[in-house]
Design a protein around this motif. Structure first.
Motif, PDB file in Angstrom:
ATOM      1  N   LEU A  88      -3.170   6.723  -2.401  1.00  0.00           N
ATOM      2  CA  LEU A  88      -3.024   5.822  -3.541  1.00  0.00           C
ATOM      3  C   LEU A  88      -4.280   5.034  -3.859  1.00  0.00           C
ATOM      4  CD1 LEU A  88       0.553   4.469  -2.735  1.00  0.00           C
ATOM      5  CD2 LEU A  88      -0.088   6.330  -4.285  1.00  0.00           C
ATOM      6  N   GLY A  89      -5.102   4.752  -2.858  1.00  0.00           N
ATOM      7  CA  GLY A  89      -6.317   4.001  -3.134  1.00  0.00           C
ATOM      8  C   GLY A  89      -6.919   3.420  -1.876  1.00  0.00           C
ATOM      9  N   THR A  90      -8.172   3.000  -1.998  1.00  0.00           N
ATOM     10  CA  THR A  90      -8.904   2.424  -0.871  1.00  0.00           C
ATOM     11  C   THR A  90      -9.703   1.230  -1.359  1.00  0.00           C
ATOM     12  OG1 THR A  90      -9.136   4.608   0.154  1.00  0.00           O
ATOM     13  CG2 THR A  90     -10.579   2.866   0.960  1.00  0.00           C
ATOM     14  N   THR A  91      -9.593   0.114  -0.635  1.00  0.00           N
ATOM     15  CA  THR A  91     -10.411  -1.062  -0.916  1.00  0.00           C
ATOM     16  C   THR A  91     -11.019  -1.548   0.385  1.00  0.00           C
ATOM     17  OG1 THR A  91      -8.654  -2.701  -0.579  1.00  0.00           O
ATOM     18  CG2 THR A  91      -8.818  -1.711  -2.767  1.00  0.00           C
ATOM     19  N   GLN A  92     -12.146  -2.205   0.290  1.00  0.00           N
ATOM     20  CA  GLN A  92     -12.803  -2.704   1.492  1.00  0.00           C
ATOM     21  C   GLN A  92     -11.985  -3.801   2.157  1.00  0.00           C
ATOM     22  OE1 GLN A  92     -16.832  -3.944   0.822  1.00  0.00           O
ATOM     23  NE2 GLN A  92     -17.214  -4.427   2.975  1.00  0.00           N
ATOM     24  N   ALA A  93     -11.322  -4.599   1.362  1.00  0.00           N
ATOM     25  CA  ALA A  93     -10.584  -5.722   1.924  1.00  0.00           C
ATOM     26  C   ALA A  93      -9.217  -5.323   2.451  1.00  0.00           C
ATOM     27  CB  ALA A  93     -10.422  -6.819   0.864  1.00  0.00           C
ATOM     28  N   MET A  94      -8.553  -4.362   1.800  1.00  0.00           N
ATOM     29  CA  MET A  94      -7.177  -4.028   2.152  1.00  0.00           C
ATOM     30  C   MET A  94      -7.034  -2.684   2.854  1.00  0.00           C
ATOM     31  SD  MET A  94      -5.514  -6.659   1.187  1.00  0.00           S
ATOM     32  CE  MET A  94      -3.816  -6.076   1.221  1.00  0.00           C
TER      33      MET A  94
END
Length: 764
Positions: free
Chosen positions: A620-626
């Protein structure tokens, strides 16, 4: 690390498909940072996954995230599309694949074909291995290769403990181990496991032990009145599920010897279950002791691969009334509902001191399988199995009408299997792969004469059984034909046909008494009804067609969707019909009753099952924080009908789905899961099966790994929702359960209420 560079030949593919399971190969040849199993083989040729695709496949890492929440190995399969679980004891659920369960599945534990030695199937194969000892799980649904099937019609489940690990050349001896413990709030469940291994480059020795204990669990709300479980017994609250407590321990010692491409392993196992309550049976397990010896060989040669195994398992099983069921049975010589009064024995005041029921099983097997490389295109798998099974099932006299003799339910029961198979797999082009297999089995069964508690106890049944020809031999043929077409790296299509055959088990053929009490002791369905066997039963023959469409990204990492419709027709399906002649319970009224427990005889009829399984995943997605977010889900539907009678098949799981959102951030893995189940309104009228309402449950799980530590926490059924599991069975968990009238019909075994769990694992 030693690396063997193998040129891109068909032998490469043979090795990659050894034993028809890529996960099994990984366990044998894959390396780790500290140990080796066999020298790693680097494959430079393009390969393909063997046929057929598994419905579910879990490795040791996958299992590690599930085992804290359960002590029941079968429940590790609950996330697999098409798989559901029959309710049973706390460590003994029975898996069902697309509506077919229990002996209709081929279940192998470390390559052994284990058999349940109990008229209620309280000791199924998966109850003999603790979740902490599981290294890999594979589920093959419907169309199973003949090299993995046999004497089954629904599919195959392979569960294995860890393979031996060896020290790497020049790195000295290997010493490693693991310690773990868990707690679950519902039922106050606790458990621990320990493993330790020592190895050099050629010899490996390991020990594994586990223990688990739990009290009765609580449902998400009251489902009965609070009060004494039975006269003279303890108090049960309205939400407490009687006879759901358990205690179990498992120990194993494994020794492996490796020389070049050859591996010999000896595994010794001991299980002891001093108690396991059964909320959907009239008796409880009051003892189960099993000893296993398992010797295996695996080797690779220029011509292919070879696997051989010999094993023996002995089981001593006992049933009685547990803590929540009545022990002293019957008042002052007054006849019960079955007309049993019996003599007044000294000091017993006309009452029976429970109902001891004992079983002893001995299971010996030998198997041999070879993968032969015929050409760059073709592999031929050939092999055979021999299994010899012996069973004694006897009930000692205990007073009242159950005296003065020992009741022999099955005496010297024999069930022997002799099987040979051949399986041809061909890679015609990079896009087309086919597999065709034949398997023949001879199943021979017999049993000695029997006796009742007294000369008048089921005298007519006893005489007829002893005078009958009890020796039976079945000649069974299996056929499996599969093909896969992969037009591109993002799609593949698999389809095929299988004819699978299963002979009756010993209880289906040889349980002989139509006395009501005796019939209630034969129940493998958890429905509260009584059953009697049938000497004239024929083998079940299932014809299955299915197809799988698999769409995915080129690397199978970003997204995937798999859809599998299927259809199965079973000739001579072993179902049940109500009895109207024989014992006092087989009356005309038994034929028409709609609001109570009934008495049934196993018979051959027919069955039609069809449905669809759907599974998907998406990044679904990738973020540095989460971190990384991914979703996955599955949906299953099965419809089962008996065309002979027009009735619905028993214990069919209704439409159900699981949706999960997973987050990974550093060492953390967090999961939110939604479990959805529809109403079950298509039920078996023959068995007076009770309908269930639909429900939705929310589960939370989290794990944290840091160096050699792993922490797992979670909450099952977050909102403490009350529900009746569609396959949970009839509630018989408390009271005077052997009475034909004292146990209320229509109450179902409820699902588990909210449970908070935590576990820790330390490796070294």
């Amino acid at each position: 690390m030693n690396v063997i560079d193998v040129k891109p030949t068909r032998l490469t593919l043979a090795l990659a498909m050894a034993f028809c399971a890529p996960a099994a190969l990984a366990q044998v040849v894959a390396g780790s940072e500290t140990a080796s199993k066999l020298d790693e083989i680097v494959v430079s040729a393009p390969g393909f996954a063997p046929l057929p695709q598994t419905r579910g496949q879990m490795n040791q890492t996958d299992v590690a995230g599930k085992r804290t929440g359960t002590s029941d190995t079968a429940s590790l399969l609950k996330d697999v599309e098409g798989v559901s679980l029959y309710g049973a004891g706390g460590v003994s659920s029975l898996p069902a694949i697309r509506g077919l369960a229990d002996d209709r599945l081929r279940i192998k534990v470390d390559g052994m074909d284990l058999i349940s030695a109990c008229g209620n199937h309280m000791n199924p194969p998966l109850s003999y291995i603790d979740p902490s000892n599981v290294s890999s799980v594979q589920v093959f649904a419907g169309i199973t290769p003949v090299s993995l099937g046999g004497d089954s019609i629904g599919g195959t489940i392979l569960v294995d403990s860890p393979d031996p690990e060896f020290a790497r050349p020049g790195e000295g001896n290997l010493l490693k181990g693991e310690i773990g413990a868990f707690y679950r709030s519902n039922g106050d469940a606790t458990g621990a496991n320990l493993s330790a291994s020592f190895a050099n480059e050629s010899l490996s020795v390991s020990y594994r032990g586990s223990t688990a204990k739990a009290d009765n669990y609580e449902a998400g709300g009251d489902f009965k009145a609070a009060g004494l479980a039975a006269a003279g017994r303890g108090w049960l609250d309205g939400d407490e599920v009687g006879s759901s407590a358990y205690e179990t321990s498992n120990q194993s010692l494994a020794m492996g010897y490796r020389h070049e491409n050859h591996l010999v392993e000896l595994k010794l196992g001991v299980q002891d279950i001093p108690e396991q309550g059964w909320p959907n049976q009239r008796m409880d397990m009051t003892g189960n002791h099993s000893e296993q010896v398992n010797l295996s060989y695996k080797g690779t040669f220029d011509w292919g691969a070879l696997e051989a195994r010999a094993y023996n398992e002995t089981t001593r099983h006992e049933m009685q009334f547990g803590d929540d069921k009545l022990y002293w049975y019957g008042p002052n010589n007054v006849p019960n509902s079955d007309g049993i009064a019996g003599p007044i024995l000294p000091g017993m005041n006309g009452r029976a001191a429970g109902m001891p029921m004992d079983t002893k099983g001995n299971n010996t097997g030998v198997s041999l399988k070879g993968d032969l490389v015929l050409s760059e295109r073709d592999i031929l798998r050939v092999g055979g199995d021999v299994q010899q099974y012996r069973l004694d099932d006897w009930w000692e006299a205990s007073g009242k009408g159950m005296s003065p003799n020992t009741f022999w339910n099955i005496r010297n029961g024999e069930r022997d299997r002799f099987a040979v198979f051949a399986e041809w797999e061909a890679a015609w082009t990079p896009q087309w792969l086919t597999q065709f297999g034949l398997r023949h089995e001879t199943v021979s069964m017999d049993a000695d004469t029997v006796q009742g508690y007294s000369p008048t106890f089921s005298a007519t049944d006893e005489a007829a059984f002893n005078a009958a020809d009890r020796s039976k031999t079945d000649q069974n043929l299996d056929v499996a034909a599969l093909a896969r077409y992969a037009p591109s790296s993002t799609q593949s299509y698999e389809f095929g046909y299988a004819q699978k055959t299963r002979s009756p088990n010993l209880y289906e053929r040889y349980a002989w008494s139509t006395n009501g009490m005796a019939m209630r002791m034969i129940n493998m369905a958890g429905d509260g009804n009584g059953y009697v066997g049938n000497l004239d039963l024929k083998p079940e023959v299932a014809h299955t067609v299915s197809a799988t469409a698999d769409w995915h990204d080129a690397n199978r990492a970003t997204w995937g969707l798999k859809v599998t419709p299927y259809f199965t027709y079973v000739d001579n399906y072993i179902d049940a019909e109500r009895c109207s002649s024989g014992g006092a319970s087989c009356t005309a009224a038994n034929l028409t009753r709609t609001d109570g427990f009934v008495y049934l005889r196993f018979v051959n009829e027919s069955a039609r099952l069809y449905g669809v399984d759907v599974a998907g995943h998406m990044l679904l997605g990738t973020t540095q924080a989460m971190g990384v977010f991914a979703g996955k889900g599955s949906l299953s539907y099965v419809r089962g009908k008996n065309p002979t009678t027009g009735d619905n098949l028993y214990n069919m799981m209704p439409l159900n789905a699981r949706l999960a959102l997973e987050q990974k951030l550093g060492n953390w893995t967090n999961t939110v899961e939604l479990e959805l189940v529809a109403d079950k309104d298509k039920v078996s009228a023959t068995r007076n099966e009770v309908e269930t309402a639909g429900y939705g449950l929310l589960h939370l799980r989290s794990s944290y790994e840091w160096k050699q530590l792993r922490f797992d926490v979670g909450v099952e059924n977050v909102f403490d929702r009350f529900y009746n599991h569609p396959l949970g069975g009839a509630y018989l968990g408390q009271g005077k359960t052997m009475s034909g009238t004292d146990v209320a019909w229509g109450t179902l075994v409820p699902g588990v209420g909210r449970s908070i769990y935590a576990g820790v694992t330390v490796t070294f």
